[in-house]
Design an enzyme around this catalytic site. Structure first.
Site, mmCIF file in Angstrom:
data_model
loop_
_atom_site.group_PDB
_atom_site.id
_atom_site.type_symbol
_atom_site.label_atom_id
_atom_site.label_comp_id
_atom_site.label_asym_id
_atom_site.label_seq_id
_atom_site.Cartn_x
_atom_site.Cartn_y
_atom_site.Cartn_z
ATOM 1 N N SER A 123 13.099 11.965 3.101
ATOM 2 C CA SER A 123 11.572 12.454 3.574
ATOM 3 C C SER A 123 11.075 11.895 4.905
ATOM 4 C CB SER A 123 10.480 11.916 2.294
ATOM 5 O OG SER A 123 9.324 12.507 2.311
ATOM 6 N N LYS A 175 -16.689 15.005 1.344
ATOM 7 C CA LYS A 175 -16.667 13.530 2.155
ATOM 8 C C LYS A 175 -15.963 12.886 0.911
ATOM 9 C CE LYS A 175 -16.950 10.701 5.046
ATOM 10 N NZ LYS A 175 -16.011 10.506 6.218
#
Length: 294
Positions: A123, A175
């Site tokens: 990764s 948000k």
């Protein structure tokens, strides 16, 4: 309520207890290193003539500062003709992994870089390594896991049981995406998935470009698949399966140095770096719910 707060701040409490408990030990070990293991004149003289350098990328990638500093020093040191990046890391956060990848790309444009993977190059740590001239993996190394993940948890039931109610004032529909105080809504999950997909596509494109792979065949080398070293060579993620001696000799050949002189690592600095890296990683992992290439 008190138990909840105690659990919430348990990583901080653990760190403070650790420092308090082992402070004298740390001071003692520091003195011992200065007295017995600090660089001697012979080592310093050797470093003046060093033409090759080994840089470690070990453990979870959280704070890339030290690795970036070492890469920058190697880039600016005209005596250094080649760099061996020693990797044993499961990956980590996306942004730091890309920072290292771009730094390696800049370094490789000036002098050869060979990656030696010993244990794990997956990764984020694989992302960090893609622009090297060669990637050589130990036969037992785990390679790949080219994917992106974002994790969180829903603590609403726990908060309800301890009598805690959250209050939010926000501007912007998304948000509060990723909050732990409630289950994510469908539109929040879809937006977060877009973020993950965009990052993943960038990851795959960069790997395909750097390793000269056909992006149309990404299901063969990406899709978060994990490979043995030989399997990774078969799909083009590594160049050779061998040991560190082979990796060093490959760098010597690419660097075209007549006599290889490796820059010696400061033992005390290496000890402190390892200690601080492990401590910071434990703290960050305790709080982690961020975007990762891992």
């Amino acid at each position: 309520m008190f138990d909840f707060i105690k659990k919430l701040f348990s990583p901080v409490i653990w760190f403070l207890d650790f420092v308090t408990k082992y402070f004298k030990t740390i001071v003692f070990l520091t003195i011992v290193y200065f007295l017995f293991f600090s660089s001697n004149d012979e080592e310093l003289m050797s470093n003046n003539f060093a033409n090759l350098q080994k840089i470690d990328l070990i453990g979870e990638i959280v704070d890339p500062t030290k690795v970036l500093e070492n890469i920058e020093k190697a880039k600016n040191d005209t005596n250094i003709k080649g760099v061996l990046l020693f990797v044993n890391s499961p990956g980590g956060a996306v942004a730091p992994s890309i920072e290292i990848a771009l730094a390696i790309k800049e370094l490789q444009e000036l002098k050869p870089v060979v990656v030696y993977a010993s244990g794990t190059i997956a990764s984020g740590s694989y992302y960090a390594s893609i622009w090297a001239n060669k990637i050589i993996a130990n036969p037992g190394t785990i390679v790949g896991s080219i994917g992106v993940i974002m994790q969180g948890f829903d603590a609403s039931e726990l908060l309800q049981k301890v009598g805690v109610q959250t209050q939010t004032v926000k501007a912007g529909k998304y948000k509060e995406s990723g909050t732990i105080t409630r289950k994510w809504t469908d539109f929040e999950q879809k937006e977060l998935q877009k973020l993950i997909n965009s990052t993943y596509n960038m990851f795959v494109l960069d790997v395909a470009t750097a390793r000269n792979l056909n992006i149309k065949n990404q299901q063969n080398f990406a899709d978060a698949k994990v490979f043995t070293a030989q399997m990774a060579k078969d799909v083009g993620l590594v160049d050779e399966v061998s040991n560190i001696t082979f990796a060093k000799n490959s760098l010597i050949e690419l660097s075209q140095v007549e006599k290889a002189v490796w820059k010696k690592e400061d033992k005390f600095e290496k000890f402190m770096d390892k200690f601080l890296t492990e401590t910071i990683s434990k703290i960050v992992m305790s709080f982690s719910s961020s975007l990762k290439a891992i």
